[in-house]
Design a protein around this motif. Structure first.
Motif, PDB file in Angstrom:
ATOM      1  N   ALA A 279      -3.236  -5.997  -5.211  1.00  0.00           N
ATOM      2  CA  ALA A 279      -3.847  -7.317  -5.053  1.00  0.00           C
ATOM      3  C   ALA A 279      -5.349  -7.285  -5.327  1.00  0.00           C
ATOM      4  O   ALA A 279      -5.953  -8.302  -5.669  1.00  0.00           O
ATOM      5  N   LEU A 280      -5.968  -6.112  -5.201  1.00  0.00           N
ATOM      6  CA  LEU A 280      -7.411  -5.985  -5.389  1.00  0.00           C
ATOM      7  C   LEU A 280      -7.785  -5.328  -6.705  1.00  0.00           C
ATOM      8  O   LEU A 280      -8.963  -5.211  -7.036  1.00  0.00           O
ATOM      9  N   SER A 281      -6.797  -4.883  -7.461  1.00  0.00           N
ATOM     10  CA  SER A 281      -7.083  -4.184  -8.710  1.00  0.00           C
ATOM     11  C   SER A 281      -5.965  -4.429  -9.717  1.00  0.00           C
ATOM     12  O   SER A 281      -4.802  -4.101  -9.455  1.00  0.00           O
ATOM     13  N   GLY A 282      -6.326  -5.017 -10.862  1.00  0.00           N
ATOM     14  CA  GLY A 282      -5.338  -5.251 -11.901  1.00  0.00           C
ATOM     15  C   GLY A 282      -4.753  -3.969 -12.452  1.00  0.00           C
ATOM     16  O   GLY A 282      -3.560  -3.899 -12.763  1.00  0.00           O
ATOM     17  N   THR A 283      -5.586  -2.915 -12.565  1.00  0.00           N
ATOM     18  CA  THR A 283      -5.073  -1.646 -13.085  1.00  0.00           C
ATOM     19  C   THR A 283      -4.114  -0.991 -12.092  1.00  0.00           C
ATOM     20  O   THR A 283      -3.123  -0.378 -12.497  1.00  0.00           O
ATOM     21  N   THR A 284      -4.399  -1.124 -10.787  1.00  0.00           N
ATOM     22  CA  THR A 284      -3.470  -0.590  -9.791  1.00  0.00           C
ATOM     23  C   THR A 284      -2.162  -1.368  -9.820  1.00  0.00           C
ATOM     24  O   THR A 284      -1.077  -0.790  -9.678  1.00  0.00           O
ATOM     25  N   HIS A 285      -2.263  -2.679 -10.018  1.00  0.00           N
ATOM     26  CA  HIS A 285      -1.035  -3.472 -10.128  1.00  0.00           C
ATOM     27  C   HIS A 285      -0.186  -2.975 -11.294  1.00  0.00           C
ATOM     28  O   HIS A 285       1.041  -2.832 -11.166  1.00  0.00           O
ATOM     29  N   MET A 286      -0.818  -2.691 -12.433  1.00  0.00           N
ATOM     30  CA  MET A 286      -0.089  -2.186 -13.592  1.00  0.00           C
ATOM     31  C   MET A 286       0.546  -0.831 -13.282  1.00  0.00           C
ATOM     32  O   MET A 286       1.662  -0.535 -13.716  1.00  0.00           O
ATOM     33  N   THR A 287      -0.157   0.000 -12.523  1.00  0.00           N
ATOM     34  CA  THR A 287       0.380   1.312 -12.148  1.00  0.00           C
ATOM     35  C   THR A 287       1.611   1.161 -11.265  1.00  0.00           C
ATOM     36  O   THR A 287       2.644   1.801 -11.492  1.00  0.00           O
ATOM     37  N   VAL A 288       1.500   0.321 -10.248  1.00  0.00           N
ATOM     38  CA  VAL A 288       2.627   0.083  -9.340  1.00  0.00           C
ATOM     39  C   VAL A 288       3.813  -0.481 -10.116  1.00  0.00           C
ATOM     40  O   VAL A 288       4.958  -0.033  -9.957  1.00  0.00           O
ATOM     41  N   GLU A 289       3.546  -1.456 -10.963  1.00  0.00           N
ATOM     42  CA  GLU A 289       4.620  -2.071 -11.746  1.00  0.00           C
ATOM     43  C   GLU A 289       5.262  -1.068 -12.701  1.00  0.00           C
ATOM     44  O   GLU A 289       6.486  -1.049 -12.866  1.00  0.00           O
ATOM     45  N   SER A 290       4.456  -0.203 -13.305  1.00  0.00           N
ATOM     46  CA  SER A 290       5.016   0.789 -14.230  1.00  0.00           C
ATOM     47  C   SER A 290       5.902   1.791 -13.483  1.00  0.00           C
ATOM     48  O   SER A 290       6.934   2.227 -14.006  1.00  0.00           O
ATOM     49  N   ILE A 291       5.527   2.156 -12.254  1.00  0.00           N
ATOM     50  CA  ILE A 291       6.366   3.047 -11.446  1.00  0.00           C
ATOM     51  C   ILE A 291       7.696   2.372 -11.130  1.00  0.00           C
ATOM     52  O   ILE A 291       8.770   2.980 -11.237  1.00  0.00           O
ATOM     53  N   LEU A 292       7.645   1.097 -10.764  1.00  0.00           N
ATOM     54  CA  LEU A 292       8.875   0.370 -10.450  1.00  0.00           C
ATOM     55  C   LEU A 292       9.769   0.232 -11.680  1.00  0.00           C
ATOM     56  O   LEU A 292      11.000   0.309 -11.584  1.00  0.00           O
ATOM     57  N   GLN A 293       9.154   0.035 -12.834  1.00  0.00           N
ATOM     58  CA  GLN A 293       9.945  -0.091 -14.061  1.00  0.00           C
ATOM     59  C   GLN A 293      10.511   1.252 -14.508  1.00  0.00           C
ATOM     60  O   GLN A 293      11.644   1.339 -14.984  1.00  0.00           O
ATOM     61  N   ASN A 294       9.730   2.314 -14.370  1.00  0.00           N
ATOM     62  CA  ASN A 294      10.165   3.633 -14.847  1.00  0.00           C
ATOM     63  C   ASN A 294      11.169   4.307 -13.911  1.00  0.00           C
ATOM     64  O   ASN A 294      12.045   5.050 -14.367  1.00  0.00           O
ATOM     65  N   TYR A 295      11.034   4.086 -12.605  1.00  0.00           N
ATOM     66  CA  TYR A 295      11.903   4.750 -11.626  1.00  0.00           C
ATOM     67  C   TYR A 295      13.026   3.854 -11.120  1.00  0.00           C
ATOM     68  O   TYR A 295      13.963   4.341 -10.489  1.00  0.00           O
ATOM     69  N   GLY A 296      12.925   2.569 -11.354  1.00  0.00           N
ATOM     70  CA  GLY A 296      13.877   1.634 -10.778  1.00  0.00           C
ATOM     71  C   GLY A 296      13.364   1.096  -9.456  1.00  0.00           C
ATOM     72  O   GLY A 296      12.480   1.680  -8.829  1.00  0.00           O
ATOM     73  N   TRP A 297      13.918  -0.019  -9.017  1.00  0.00           N
ATOM     74  CA  TRP A 297      13.408  -0.723  -7.834  1.00  0.00           C
ATOM     75  C   TRP A 297      13.454   0.129  -6.572  1.00  0.00           C
ATOM     76  O   TRP A 297      12.438   0.369  -5.921  1.00  0.00           O
ATOM     77  N   ASP A 298      14.631   0.630  -6.213  1.00  0.00           N
ATOM     78  CA  ASP A 298      14.767   1.383  -4.957  1.00  0.00           C
ATOM     79  C   ASP A 298      14.026   2.713  -4.999  1.00  0.00           C
ATOM     80  O   ASP A 298      13.275   3.059  -4.080  1.00  0.00           O
ATOM     81  N   ASN A 299      14.232   3.481  -6.059  1.00  0.00           N
ATOM     82  CA  ASN A 299      13.555   4.784  -6.168  1.00  0.00           C
ATOM     83  C   ASN A 299      12.050   4.616  -6.351  1.00  0.00           C
ATOM     84  O   ASN A 299      11.264   5.448  -5.884  1.00  0.00           O
ATOM     85  N   GLY A 300      11.661   3.543  -7.023  1.00  0.00           N
ATOM     86  CA  GLY A 300      10.233   3.293  -7.205  1.00  0.00           C
ATOM     87  C   GLY A 300       9.530   3.016  -5.897  1.00  0.00           C
ATOM     88  O   GLY A 300       8.461   3.566  -5.607  1.00  0.00           O
ATOM     89  N   TRP A 301      10.126   2.166  -5.051  1.00  0.00           N
ATOM     90  CA  TRP A 301       9.518   1.874  -3.747  1.00  0.00           C
ATOM     91  C   TRP A 301       9.562   3.094  -2.829  1.00  0.00           C
ATOM     92  O   TRP A 301       8.652   3.326  -2.036  1.00  0.00           O
TER      93      TRP A 301
END
Length: 473
Positions: A176-198
């Motif tokens: 919420a405070l960093s666009g680049t961190t948001h992209m990092t979090v989103e890329s982890i969720l996309q690469n690992y899948g929803w459950d494994n990513g979280w």
């Protein structure tokens, strides 16, 4: 009229005065180009100086906001008739949000030599509502002194940041405070899948000392040694490494390569100058500035890499980057607000409970490792059998602890529903009170779930340790 001054001089003076009133103000003074950006001064200065040198009649005014605040500023500026000319940032989904709001104008630069795509990733928006001027990856920056002090291998992947050595030693900002961190979090969720990513994100969060208020605070903490490692965009790692600090950077095994962009804002006062600035960023001169040690970003013109420093990452030849999974920017855009709210509710608000459970899990892991390395005489068969049974039971309970900690309070199916996405829009502006109350109710439920599962995880980790001393049947 003075009779001693010729009549033609009076007429000339009157014409000059008339022209002063009739000529547009911007022809009588230096033109202004207004750019809104979250980029720090050390990134923008070289481009500003080079562009203004090329165009001495132009003066750049930089308006610096964090990414989410930049989105709001553009929305507000256009609505109030005070729109900046350009939006210049790393977070691609921020451009999708503004484009979806019809606040960006298409522009296709004619500068030659720029790649159209890298691997399966388009460099520019398909409709040219925003232009990719550089490429970015996200990864791990670590302090060399820290890894040597603890005698641990240098991290190579996200999972390495979940180990006991990094407890209280990981620096990370919030999406919420960093666009680049948001992209990092989103890329982890996309690469690992929803459950494994979280699950991975929660395991990493358990090692966080505290979440920073700004993305630049992360590399600063790693350089200062107050954090052993941090989650950063690539240029933070590369710039500090090239500056001679005892730090290194690595792109994880499942990287995401995303263009950093620039776009024309609707109703900007100086579209001609704005287009000229976009063109400049894509010229060889502008692209070479990306290679400066204080910038260290990846150019989108492949030929520029011939002038890059030795071992400089090249996404056009590096197999890991070239084969990076394409980032689904539309998926990221649709759930932008949801991810930010979910991260804040479970990882930021629930951090104390997650840290307590993580500490217990590390202690159980260490206790099992110590028990497993005990050596006994070959004739101590009964003791060895009991020891093996205790270790097996302890590992089972430790696995259960990790699974409990990694549980996410909302399924992918529910998180993908239209009603859920609309409840948490990408913009926090003009949200009705009733909608805010519904958001808070869900956030409270997510936090309660997190605290419950973290408590269960801590309990099972304690049971794992206890199992190492209990007699087995």
């Amino acid at each position: 009229m003075n009779p001693h001054i010729p009549r033609w001089i009076h007429i000339t003076s009157l014409l000059a005065l008339l022209l002063t009133w009739l000529l547009p103000a911007r022809l009588m003074a230096t033109e202004k180009l207004r750019i809104i950006t979250p980029f720090p001064k050390f990134t923008t200065d070289p481009f500003q100086q080079a562009f203004e040198k090329r165009h001495p009649d132009l003066k750049i005014e930089l308006l610096r906001y964090k990414t989410e605040a930049s989105i709001k500023a553009v929305q507000k500026g256009v609505a109030e008739g005070k729109a900046p000319d350009l939006f210049w940032a790393s977070a691609k989904d921020a451009f999708e949000i503004l484009s979806g709001d019809d606040l960006l104008l298409p522009y296709q630069s004619s500068v030659p030599g720029v790649a159209k795509q890298v691997g399966g990733q388009l460099v520019h928006d398909a409709d040219f509502h925003f232009t990719g001027f550089a490429l970015s990856s996200y990864g791990i920056m670590w302090n060399d002194h820290f890894t040597r002090l603890h005698g641990i291998p240098n991290p190579k992947d996200w999972e390495d940041l979940t180990g006991p050595a990094y407890f209280g030693q990981l620096a990370m900002c919030t999406p919420a405070l960093s666009g680049t961190t948001h992209m990092t979090v989103e890329s982890i969720l996309q690469n690992y899948g929803w459950d494994n990513g979280w699950m991975l994100l929660k395991a990493m969060a358990g090692n966080v000392r505290q979440f920073t208020n700004n993305s630049i605070d992360v590399p600063d903490a790693v350089v200062a040694g107050t954090a052993g490692a941090g989650v950063v965009i690539d240029f933070y790692g590369l710039t500090n490494e090239s500056a001679g600090y005892a730090v290194d950077f690595v792109t994880p095994k499942r990287p995401s390569l995303v263009p950093a962009n620039i776009a024309l804002i609707k109703n900007g006062a100086n579209p001609k100058a704005a287009k000229a600035f976009i063109d400049f960023l894509l010229t060889p001169e502008g692209q070479k500035l990306l290679l400066l040690p204080e910038i260290s970003r990846l150019p989108v013109n492949p030929s520029v890499y011939d002038q890059a420093p030795r071992n400089y990452p090249n996404p056009f030849t590096n197999s890991d980057l070239l084969n990076a999974q394409p980032f689904d920017v539309m998926l990221s855009k649709d759930r932008y607000g949801l991810i930010n709210h979910l991260f804040d509710a479970i990882l930021v608000k629930g951090l104390p409970e997650i840290q307590a459970a993580t500490k217990a899990i590390h202690q159980a892991h260490q206790a099992i490792a110590e028990k497993s390395t005990l050596t006994t005489p070959w004739f101590s068969i009964p003791w060895n059998i009991q020891n093996a049974g205790q270790i097996s039971l302890a590992r089972e309970k430790l696995d259960l602890a990790r699974k409990s900690l990694g549980e996410v309070p909302i399924s992918l199916e529910l998180a993908s529903q239209k009603e859920m996405l609309e409840l948490f829009p990408e913009s926090t502006q003009n949200v009705p009170d009733a909608q805010k109350q519904a958001q808070e109710k869900l956030r409270g439920a997510w936090l309660a779930h997190t605290r419950t599962t973290a408590g269960e995880a801590e309990k099972r980790a304690r049971e794992s340790i206890q199992a190492l001393s209990d007699p087995t049947p």
